[in-house]
Design a protein around this motif. Sequence first.
Motif, PDB file in Angstrom:
ATOM      1  N   GLY A   1      35.484  48.235  40.642  1.00 38.58           N
ATOM      2  CA  GLY A   1      34.882  47.257  39.748  1.00 38.58           C
ATOM      3  C   GLY A   1      35.862  46.510  38.861  1.00 38.58           C
ATOM      4  O   GLY A   1      35.445  45.789  37.951  1.00 38.58           O
ATOM      5  N   ASP A   2      37.173  46.641  39.099  1.00 35.09           N
ATOM      6  CA  ASP A   2      38.150  45.937  38.263  1.00 35.09           C
ATOM      7  C   ASP A   2      38.629  44.665  38.952  1.00 35.09           C
ATOM      8  O   ASP A   2      38.188  44.323  40.060  1.00 35.09           O
ATOM      9  CB  ASP A   2      39.329  46.855  37.916  1.00 35.09           C
ATOM     10  N   GLY A   3      39.543  43.960  38.292  1.00 36.87           N
ATOM     11  CA  GLY A   3      40.034  42.718  38.856  1.00 36.87           C
ATOM     12  C   GLY A   3      40.743  42.905  40.176  1.00 36.87           C
ATOM     13  O   GLY A   3      40.686  42.034  41.057  1.00 36.87           O
ATOM     14  N   TYR A   4      41.397  44.040  40.347  1.00 35.28           N
ATOM     15  CA  TYR A   4      42.104  44.306  41.597  1.00 35.28           C
ATOM     16  C   TYR A   4      41.118  44.514  42.742  1.00 35.28           C
ATOM     17  O   TYR A   4      41.341  44.025  43.858  1.00 35.28           O
ATOM     18  CB  TYR A   4      42.995  45.535  41.432  1.00 35.28           C
ATOM     19  N   ALA A   5      40.020  45.201  42.492  1.00 33.78           N
ATOM     20  CA  ALA A   5      39.001  45.424  43.524  1.00 33.78           C
ATOM     21  C   ALA A   5      38.388  44.099  43.963  1.00 33.78           C
ATOM     22  O   ALA A   5      38.152  43.870  45.156  1.00 33.78           O
ATOM     23  CB  ALA A   5      37.918  46.364  42.999  1.00 33.78           C
ATOM     24  N   ARG A   6      38.121  43.225  43.006  1.00 37.21           N
ATOM     25  CA  ARG A   6      37.544  41.923  43.353  1.00 37.21           C
ATOM     26  C   ARG A   6      38.513  41.108  44.206  1.00 37.21           C
ATOM     27  O   ARG A   6      38.100  40.393  45.144  1.00 37.21           O
ATOM     28  CB  ARG A   6      37.179  41.166  42.072  1.00 37.21           C
ATOM     29  N   THR A   7      39.801  41.231  43.910  1.00 36.14           N
ATOM     30  CA  THR A   7      40.811  40.526  44.700  1.00 36.14           C
ATOM     31  C   THR A   7      40.905  41.105  46.109  1.00 36.14           C
ATOM     32  O   THR A   7      41.022  40.365  47.092  1.00 36.14           O
ATOM     33  CB  THR A   7      42.178  40.619  44.005  1.00 36.14           C
ATOM     34  N   LEU A   8      40.829  42.434  46.234  1.00 41.12           N
ATOM     35  CA  LEU A   8      40.879  43.071  47.548  1.00 41.12           C
ATOM     36  C   LEU A   8      39.695  42.657  48.420  1.00 41.12           C
ATOM     37  O   LEU A   8      39.835  42.475  49.634  1.00 41.12           O
ATOM     38  CB  LEU A   8      40.918  44.595  47.392  1.00 41.12           C
ATOM     39  N   VAL A   9      38.520  42.518  47.808  1.00 46.95           N
ATOM     40  CA  VAL A   9      37.345  42.090  48.570  1.00 46.95           C
ATOM     41  C   VAL A   9      37.602  40.717  49.188  1.00 46.95           C
ATOM     42  O   VAL A   9      37.357  40.497  50.383  1.00 46.95           O
ATOM     43  CB  VAL A   9      36.091  42.064  47.675  1.00 46.95           C
ATOM     44  N   ARG A  10      38.101  39.786  48.394  1.00 46.59           N
ATOM     45  CA  ARG A  10      38.360  38.443  48.916  1.00 46.59           C
ATOM     46  C   ARG A  10      39.438  38.479  50.007  1.00 46.59           C
ATOM     47  O   ARG A  10      39.328  37.787  51.020  1.00 46.59           O
ATOM     48  CB  ARG A  10      38.789  37.512  47.775  1.00 46.59           C
ATOM     49  N   PHE A  11      40.447  39.275  49.773  1.00 46.83           N
ATOM     50  CA  PHE A  11      41.535  39.405  50.751  1.00 46.83           C
ATOM     51  C   PHE A  11      40.990  39.906  52.085  1.00 46.83           C
ATOM     52  O   PHE A  11      41.297  39.351  53.145  1.00 46.83           O
ATOM     53  CB  PHE A  11      42.590  40.367  50.198  1.00 46.83           C
TER      54      PHE A  11
END
Length: 397
Positions: A258-268
């Motif tokens: 649920g952090d900014g890194y997780a959101r970035t990984l989803v898009r990646f």
Amino acid sequence: MKSGGMELDIVPVTGELNVGPQHPGSGHMRIFVKLNGDIIEDAEIDPGYVHRAVEKLGENRNYIHLIPLVERPAILDSVNMNLGYILAVEKILNVDVPERAQYLRSFAAEISRIASHLYGMGILAIFIGHSTGFMWGFGDREVWVQILEALTGARITNSYILPGGVRRDLTPAVIEMTKKAIAYQRKKMKDWERIFLNNPNIKARLQDVGVMTREQAIEWGAAGPNLRGSGVYYDARKAEPYGAYSKLDFEIPVYKEGDGYARTLVRFEEIEQSLRILEQVIKDIPEGQILSDRFFKQIPPTRLKKWWEGQKRIVMPGYYASFRPPKGEAISRVEAGRGELVYYVVSDGSAKPYRLRMITPSYRSIYVMKNLLKGARYADLVSIYGSLDYFPPEADR
């Protein structure tokens, strides 16, 4: 604290600060923050500096003239904006879409999704000081923009999808461009992983920053990668399949952190899933028409011979100029690049919509951002903003 034999009291500085409106630093939006030291006690999100007014303009344009307008709020995700609107109009018209056109819609939508994600990752990169990621994001997206241009004939607002089908068929040249782009993007994603995702500075700026729990994501109305980055398995392509998605095999990346890194990984990871979809469309797309017979039969034979038989392009029949759908209303939803996009269209039987309503994913991100900023450090404001892939014009629709 003692200094030169004197004891000093350090009192945190409190105050209010305007962030924006400016471009490209914070987008076309003002964030009004209340600070206690470097801690954000409250944040007021003040959108409304783009003035697109698409919903109001929709009451004064006929249905076809509206297509370029509804595409503009998302810029690089114009195909999905186009598709959502047309699906609602088609429900009112009660028109069937040929299977080949359905595949082409999904093909264009996934290219648009890739370009949108690369754009968002590039903006996030420059927000947190990674200029290489910014240049890579905008450089890589150009590859996909050129494919859309070759497919649709337009660079930004593609206006590719029409009631009943699409405007142009898939050509061998576009197929070859796409195959090369897939190979290039897969190779480049390894570089992204090495230089950006595994960069300790990037991880320090995004991990455990802007944490949104699963329950909060649902309560606050998060959408798309922001929702899935908090452990919620939801994607409109799976929940209510449209286009050719029910016939395509792809996965929905979900992370629980649920952090900014997780959101970035989803898009990646969604970029890889989009590449898989493009490969399947190229392999499995059926033969047939790209426009419903209901409209195809209205095209004059001379134009069919020149444009359809010669170049596989559709010249719009005169019906499109000012058709009058029956009275009714319809809701459609698509999974745009930034999340679920909902259209509500009301027809009063005239050539113009009585009401057009767009609920965009970025509009839903406003409340999410407001809540995530509370209690965060001021330096993390740009990290949270960028990780949400918030796009101001999409909220000011």
